[in-house]
Design an enzyme around this catalytic site. Sequence first.
Site, short mmCIF file in Angstrom:
data_model
loop_
_atom_site.label_atom_id
_atom_site.label_comp_id
_atom_site.label_asym_id
_atom_site.label_seq_id
_atom_site.Cartn_x
_atom_site.Cartn_y
_atom_site.Cartn_z
CB SER A 45 69.49 43.06 -21.71
OG SER A 45 70.28 44.05 -21.09
CG ASN A 81 73.33 48.35 -21.02
OD1 ASN A 81 72.66 47.43 -21.47
ND2 ASN A 81 73.69 48.42 -19.75
#
Length: 377
Positions: free
Chosen positions: A78, A186
């Site tokens: 991430s 996401n």
Amino acid sequence: MSTPLHTTTNSPVSPTTSRPGQGRPHLRKVLDEVTAGGFLGVQLRVRDERGEWVAGAGAGELDGSAGPVTDGHFRIGSTTKSFVATVVLLLVAEGRIGLDAPAADHLPEFGLDRRITVRMLLRHTSGIFNHTGELYEDGTIVLGVPWQGKEWVEKRFATYRPEDLVRLSLSKPARFAPGTGWSYANTNYVLARLVIERATGRTFAEELSRLVLRPLGLTGTLAPGDFPEIPAPHNRGYYRYEDAGQERIVDVTRQNPSWVGAGGDMISTTGDLATYFSALMGGRLLPAGLLAEMRTPEATVGYGLGVFAQETGSGTVFHHNGATMGSAALMYASADGRTVLTAGLTWVDDADLTIAPAFQAAQQRFVEAVFSGRLAG
């Protein structure tokens, strides 16, 4: 409008790199403690007023036949989101994207709620369902694309189109009305990357190279798309799973990261991450107003636009860490970008995420050692 990157791309500190692992015994001690906590290999880089310190610990492979690399490539999970947010904001500076414009203006085919702005995507306040699954407050789990256990292992080379990830998310109920809550998804960044590509007519990789990689001289960072390889040198990551009642461990260094997409598919090095985040936090990538927007946190967990804000004993530290199967990145910087900590970690992963407590402890130990002054020596 011209790109706001300053012409000077050197680090604000003039690093004087010692031999790997030499000096700074307090950092060496913390590095060894973190490695002993369950990680297979760790590579660490610190830049500050004393110069630059680089070291590795553990092993490069599970059988211990190779030592850890100290400046290798790794999947950054991430931490990818910080790069995506920076490219979006650079395009805002160029007048190509409106930060508070509806994302639907760029992506009409999805039928997005027009209340969802580009800013909400970057801040995780859109309310869109996370395509990798959601855990609700009452304990209910709603699955998305496979990312655990034998199913993920068997599909780890499958290709997922970003448009299909978005449609999967939009087939599920929204978490909340746009702008009324916060939920890490996401899919927000899959959409943000699609906005970049529609606004420019070029791929994200091309815009990333034009706006960030080439100006900063970053040669070890890439957005691989569905390409499964990772450049050498690198440590190796693994995955433990159960198959027919037996525990198996498979090397997952090679994997197709399209299942997470722009939420966490990039590859980098500790050196590139340090140069990038120092330039970003030091005001050498974004105009001052947009950097302030990026660093203004929402109230829930302190998330800005692609970065977290964290208070330490020495003031505010900004970061965006990330993890994917068997690999993780740490990326921290002081508010002026003059003190930077980056790390790459590998381990034997599993569906229960048993490394999570050790990962949280590693973050805390490194931040204390580098930013809080408690272990300075």
